[in-house]
Design a protein around this motif. Structure first.
Motif, PDB file in Angstrom:
ATOM      1  N   GLY A 130      -3.214   8.861   3.926  1.00  0.00           N
ATOM      2  CA  GLY A 130      -2.250   7.764   3.864  1.00  0.00           C
ATOM      3  C   GLY A 130      -2.143   7.025   5.183  1.00  0.00           C
ATOM      4  N   VAL A 131      -2.151   7.764   6.289  1.00  0.00           N
ATOM      5  CA  VAL A 131      -2.106   7.133   7.614  1.00  0.00           C
ATOM      6  C   VAL A 131      -3.330   6.243   7.815  1.00  0.00           C
ATOM      7  N   VAL A 132      -4.491   6.779   7.463  1.00  0.00           N
ATOM      8  CA  VAL A 132      -5.728   6.011   7.606  1.00  0.00           C
ATOM      9  C   VAL A 132      -5.694   4.772   6.713  1.00  0.00           C
ATOM     10  N   LEU A 133      -5.189   4.919   5.494  1.00  0.00           N
ATOM     11  CA  LEU A 133      -5.073   3.772   4.592  1.00  0.00           C
ATOM     12  C   LEU A 133      -4.156   2.701   5.195  1.00  0.00           C
ATOM     13  N   GLY A 134      -3.041   3.121   5.764  1.00  0.00           N
ATOM     14  CA  GLY A 134      -2.128   2.164   6.386  1.00  0.00           C
ATOM     15  C   GLY A 134      -2.776   1.415   7.532  1.00  0.00           C
ATOM     16  N   VAL A 135      -3.543   2.121   8.352  1.00  0.00           N
ATOM     17  CA  VAL A 135      -4.246   1.476   9.471  1.00  0.00           C
ATOM     18  C   VAL A 135      -5.277   0.480   8.944  1.00  0.00           C
ATOM     19  N   ILE A 136      -6.038   0.884   7.955  1.00  0.00           N
ATOM     20  CA  ILE A 136      -7.073   0.004   7.400  1.00  0.00           C
ATOM     21  C   ILE A 136      -6.453  -1.252   6.788  1.00  0.00           C
ATOM     22  N   VAL A 137      -5.390  -1.079   6.028  1.00  0.00           N
ATOM     23  CA  VAL A 137      -4.737  -2.233   5.400  1.00  0.00           C
ATOM     24  C   VAL A 137      -4.199  -3.181   6.462  1.00  0.00           C
ATOM     25  N   ALA A 138      -3.574  -2.640   7.496  1.00  0.00           N
ATOM     26  CA  ALA A 138      -3.020  -3.495   8.553  1.00  0.00           C
ATOM     27  C   ALA A 138      -4.118  -4.236   9.305  1.00  0.00           C
ATOM     28  N   ALA A 149       0.830  -1.209   0.000  1.00  0.00           N
ATOM     29  CA  ALA A 149       0.000   0.000   0.000  1.00  0.00           C
ATOM     30  C   ALA A 149       0.865   1.259   0.000  1.00  0.00           C
ATOM     31  N   ALA A 150       1.950   1.242   0.767  1.00  0.00           N
ATOM     32  CA  ALA A 150       2.851   2.398   0.800  1.00  0.00           C
ATOM     33  C   ALA A 150       3.527   2.589  -0.551  1.00  0.00           C
ATOM     34  N   LEU A 151       3.925   1.500  -1.177  1.00  0.00           N
ATOM     35  CA  LEU A 151       4.531   1.587  -2.508  1.00  0.00           C
ATOM     36  C   LEU A 151       3.538   2.149  -3.520  1.00  0.00           C
ATOM     37  N   ALA A 152       2.293   1.694  -3.442  1.00  0.00           N
ATOM     38  CA  ALA A 152       1.262   2.216  -4.345  1.00  0.00           C
ATOM     39  C   ALA A 152       1.024   3.703  -4.105  1.00  0.00           C
TER      40      ALA A 152
END
Length: 127
Positions: free
Chosen positions: A107-115, A29-32
């Motif tokens: 981006g922070v929210v996306l990282g939390v959701i993915v994890a 997700a971070a790479l994307a």
């Protein structure tokens, strides 16, 4: 007795697999975000995912120790560990909000959701 040792090893490898899957999905997700947005969005996604991944890794480590050495305390360790994991995630997110000046919150929210959703992906892959 042997069955208990093998069951514990299987559980620990399951913990490692789920935490590893969390880290891998957050990295993707971070790479994307880095490709489609910018470096700030990528680092923010990585930070949000790490806010969930690090407490999960510590929880999995602690629970695997409890299952290996004190299986009679595993249920207590599980419930206390889940509380500590959520509290740790919230504290890390608060620290990110207070310490980091430039942050891309989507981006922070996306990282939390993915994890958090990596557990669902692990269940789907298991079938």
């Amino acid at each position: 007795m042997q069955f208990g040792i093998f069951a514990t090893m299987a559980v620990r490898s399951g913990f490692v697999a789920i935490v590893g899957l969390q880290a891998a999905l957050v990295a993707v997700a971070a790479l994307a975000m880095g490709v489609f947005r910018d470096a700030l969005a990528a680092w923010s996604t990585l930070a949000g995912g790490a806010a969930c991944w690090v407490p999960s890794a510590l929880f999995a480590w602690r629970l695997s120790l409890a299952l290996r050495f004190r299986p009679d305390h595993a249920a207590t360790v599980f419930f206390v560990g889940e509380f500590a994991k959520v509290l740790g995630t919230v504290l890390i997110l608060i620290t990110i909000a207070r310490v980091v000046d430039a942050i891309f919150w989507p981006g922070v929210v996306l990282g939390v959701i993915v994890a958090v959703k990596a557990n669902w992906v692990a269940l789907l892959l298991r079938r």
